[in-house]
Write an enzyme that holds these catalytic residues in place. Sequence first.
Site, PDB file in Angstrom:
ATOM      1  N   CYS A 122      -9.718   4.306  -3.736  1.00 38.01           N
ATOM      2  CA  CYS A 122     -10.578   6.053  -3.580  1.00 38.01           C
ATOM      3  C   CYS A 122      -9.161   6.826  -4.243  1.00 38.01           C
ATOM      4  O   CYS A 122      -7.839   6.452  -4.831  1.00 38.01           O
ATOM      5  CB  CYS A 122     -10.167   6.893  -2.453  1.00 38.01           C
ATOM      6  SG  CYS A 122     -10.221   7.937  -2.463  1.00 38.01           S
ATOM      7  N   CYS A 132      -7.196  10.238  -3.623  1.00 45.12           N
ATOM      8  CA  CYS A 132      -5.943   9.374  -3.474  1.00 45.12           C
ATOM      9  C   CYS A 132      -4.475   8.713  -3.540  1.00 45.12           C
ATOM     10  O   CYS A 132      -3.481   9.248  -3.372  1.00 45.12           O
ATOM     11  CB  CYS A 132      -6.051   8.235  -2.210  1.00 45.12           C
ATOM     12  SG  CYS A 132      -7.708   8.859  -0.858  1.00 45.12           S
TER      13      CYS A 132
END
Length: 277
Positions: A56, A59
Amino acid sequence: MTPSGSPVVPVAMMLLLLWGAPWTHGRRSDVRIITDENWKELLQGEWMIEFYAPWCPACQNLQPEWEDFAEWGEDLEVNVAKVDVTEQPGLSGRFIITALPTIYHCKDGEFRRYQGPRTKKDFINFISEKEWKSIEPVSSWFGPGSVLMSSMSALFQLSMWIRTCHNYFIEDLGLPVWGSYAVFALATLLSGLLLGLCMIFVADCLFPSKRRRPQPYPSKKLLPESQPLQKVEEEQEDDEDDVSEEEAGSKEGTNKDFAQNAIRQRSVGPSLATDKS
């Protein structure tokens, strides 16, 4: 003539790397790793938990801020942790993770979803100024420890296990995709049949049918219930006796009348004979 300062540069760079490695390692150790085995530790104390995935991009951008915030965990008396949803699918289902990254605050078993800015300063203010009190906690019905969320966690784990088996069939065993689907379809049919048989067996044991239900044997306890029937039978017998007595009385009356008529006819017969003479 070799420059005197040239060997010093590589040595200095190596020393800097070696000096910085422990600090980097120390910063990483400030963030605790939560798994399916130790997630119940979140129910005690105060926690900030990040749910992330290595692939991600958001993230990845959050990781430096999260690491810096973890350094303040001891001063703020808060535990900073993270969960890799790719390795812990059960926790992903238990906390209903639908977006990444997702951050939760937990205080003595009450979970609140953090939806503020994602910087170290905002995280620190959220804990130090107790901004989490203005957020409504997650309902107990949807809490991570509830029966519903435990079932959801088991479902996510089952789906991950099926995916692992699918990859094993295709990559290791060399089965085609349709062959893997056929195996799962057959397994689903067999499990459904077994589950249906078990349910029928349990239902038959708990609620037996009337045909197979054993008949109760008569016992002395049933005598009080049969007393009304005995009374009815006795009353019927008494009525029959009364009827028979009345019939007998009527027969005797008819016999007496018949005898009296016969006597009268006999007495009238000689008188008529004298009159004729």
